[in-house]
Design an enzyme around this catalytic site. Sequence first.
Site, PDB file in Angstrom:
ATOM      1  N   ASP A 264       5.517   8.356  -4.052  1.00 24.51           N
ATOM      2  CA  ASP A 264       4.893   7.222  -3.371  1.00 24.51           C
ATOM      3  C   ASP A 264       3.390   7.510  -3.282  1.00 24.51           C
ATOM      4  O   ASP A 264       2.922   8.604  -3.589  1.00 24.51           O
ATOM      5  CB  ASP A 264       5.511   6.984  -1.993  1.00 24.51           C
ATOM      6  CG  ASP A 264       5.294   5.538  -1.533  1.00 24.51           C
ATOM      7  OD1 ASP A 264       4.410   4.850  -2.100  1.00 24.51           O
ATOM      8  OD2 ASP A 264       5.988   5.080  -0.604  1.00 24.51           O
TER       9      ASP A 264
HETATM   10  C1  BGC Z   1       4.381   1.902  -0.602  1.00 21.19           C
HETATM   11  C2  BGC Z   1       5.090   1.665  -1.920  1.00 21.19           C
HETATM   12  C3  BGC Z   1       4.167   0.930  -2.859  1.00 21.19           C
HETATM   13  C4  BGC Z   1       2.896   1.739  -3.029  1.00 21.19           C
HETATM   14  C5  BGC Z   1       1.901   1.104  -3.954  1.00 21.19           C
HETATM   15  C6  BGC Z   1       3.038   2.554  -0.794  1.00 21.19           C
HETATM   16  O1  BGC Z   1       2.326   2.597   0.396  1.00 21.19           O
HETATM   17  O2  BGC Z   1       5.186   2.704   0.229  1.00 21.19           O
HETATM   18  O3  BGC Z   1       6.250   0.908  -1.719  1.00 21.19           O
HETATM   19  O4  BGC Z   1       4.793   0.715  -4.090  1.00 21.19           O
HETATM   20  O5  BGC Z   1       2.280   1.892  -1.766  1.00 21.19           O
HETATM   21  O6  BGC Z   1       1.354  -0.022  -3.388  1.00 21.19           O
END
Ligand code: BGC
Length: 741
Positions: A264
């Site tokens: 993530d």
């Molecule tokens: C989220 C993800 C997301 C990523 C990119 C993160 O903060 O938890 O679900 O895909 O950001 O935006």
Amino acid sequence: MGSRKHSHFTGLLILVAATFSSSIAVANTDESSGLDGAANTRAEALLEKMTQEEKLLLVHGAGWGASPIGGIGYVAGIPRLRIPAISYLDSAAGPNIKGATPLPSPLALAASWDVDLSVAVGGHVARELRTLGFAGGLGGGINLIREPRNGRSFEYLGEDPVLAGEMLAGRIRGTRVVPMLAVAKHFALNDQETDRFAVNAVIQDRPLRELYLRAFEIAVIEGRPDIVMCAYNQVNGEKSCENKHLITDILKREWGFPGYVQSDWSLAINDTVKAAVAGTDEEQPGSLNDDKPDQFGLSSKFNQSLARAVQHGSVAQSRLDDMVLRKLRMLYRSGLMDSPPAAPGRIDESAGDQFALRVAQDSIVLLKNDVGADRAPVLPFTRGGLGSVAVIGGHADAGVISGGGSAQVPPRHGEVVACRTPGANILTIPACANWYASSPLAAMRAKSPGTKFIYSSGDDLNEAIAAAEKADVAVVFATQYVMEQRDLPSLSLPDNRTDPANQGYDQNALIEAVAARAKRTVVVLETGTAVTMPWLSKVNAVLEAWYPGNRGGQAIADVLFGDVDPSGKLPLTFPNSEKELPQAQITPSRVVYDEGLLMGYRRYDALRTKPLFAFGHGLSYTRFAFSAPQVRKGGNGDITVRFRMTNVGKRAGAEVAQVYAALPASAGDTPKRLVAFTKVNLRPNEARQIEISIPAARLAVWKDGWEVPEGETKIFVGGSSDLRDAKTAPILLQALRLSSN
Ligand code: BGC
């Protein structure tokens, strides 16, 4: 009850095969055969040609803002080897970029209980992503809703692993219409936003396996995503992206996942070596220089740091090669190597809108529909029969609300509802919601030109009451803004204190006041999760429209006027109050899942209490009947359930057949579990024979391996999880060990 008299059996047999088989079959997944095999052979050959620098380039992103087309993540390509660059974009409810079609939220999609629709959503979103130049869509959230106050509930697929797993598997399968990477996330237990980067989710093996991982297991095995995104939080004391047990032992070895694990977006990896050794294959957003902190003061981990770790031998060269191989394999398998995305083009807005409408129509849930003194239900409205309607609140004159964070989709043509907190935006708290220009009021007006519609914004309580008193019926719209990064303080409909940016008044008080004075009151909810309803007994009908997307207002009007029969079912339990949830409050740092299996409907069943609205509940304007099921044993411990569904009402409609199993007491399971479901369209008087094959794994419990318990299992079939109305049949099962470990 009357069904036989009215029905004419069409003789059509619907076969529903749940393809999810036991862990044994999965552990033996042979990557050298089929599509994965061909992709693997090509990937291995290409890996041979790569330099160490090139390999390193593929295992991390190039940093925030690196994507030249506005993606959230970017892995540079290698032109010498014709490896395309990958721009990733969030896409939970459609691509998160201006111009794309905002679809209803994933939770709405889950409420459709329609796997075919989920396949179609996967295809639709993938096509739009491809048209916009992207190679990877990050829209595969599947964390179970243990805690409905979780700010990301609207991004997920409900509280049950079979429902969520099958819906996501369908969505991923749908992605395959174009070369596109598909993700399942956030692995695992990313079940709250409070302290999301660090919180430690502490859980026993059994609920972990039977609930939270089971959802991923189904999605990974049936859907075959290219990417699994590891979560920010810790699981049993290890960061998810540094958790070897989760990533290598379970996901890659036990489930045979051939794709790559992506971190993530920053703060998911603390330690380069631990993450690499645990099995994480790509760091996002990464950077070109691990030794230079980004704008948030954070250093990335999979570039120079990883190079050094490999050099010193703390990460094996073979591990780095495996990271690259996994990515190349997915690039070949998805078709991206042979057909990289072209320069961004424009999407077809009208086709997108048509599709968004279809999804919304299939996902709205009719929660309550009183029958009046005239013995007619309050809904649907009859066109000629309505002299006047008061439409109150929720910006129903302007549009419909949506959720916030990475799962949002910007409105195509600007905001239609002004934010109440100047200067606030999506990155601030309070934050402003996005609203889509699909006015329920306008759509209702268009349907019933002879009716007098009076609109009152709700800001002035006396004006709203006066409007309601004068009308034949009052339709009150209530909205709830939910967003990533922030959990809700409660499940109460927000007011101007709890959500000052988006709410101007106390919505519960408005509904109470209107219901006290109106002849009849219909409440339409646009919410991202469950809400409590202190006014429920005083209103006549309630529609849950979720975040209904770019044509949401139209879909709501279609259901209110009966042009569309409501067929959604709750993908999560609506509690009477927060007191019924597994935890009193959402706490930071350490969350112990000490309720074990008692989450969602399982909790109410085990405690023998009734929620406000049960999982699987949803009314229709027609009526359906189920015959008693016949249950047969198949091979490998599988069973087959056969039953007849009949539309015994006067209108066409769709019903979700929900199949639950009550395992023998010796299993120590909660009173029932969903084992299969299928949604069927039926014309009035139409009957269909349904046959569903249920794999043994759906009947298994976790005892250091999967085991089907010996004894009598009861199978229930019905249109909701309320088993009082369900038809049942027993089957005697023999003990069966499914797992080889
Ligand atoms: C989220 C993800 C997301 C990523 C990119 C993160 O903060 O938890 O679900 O895909 O950001 O935006």
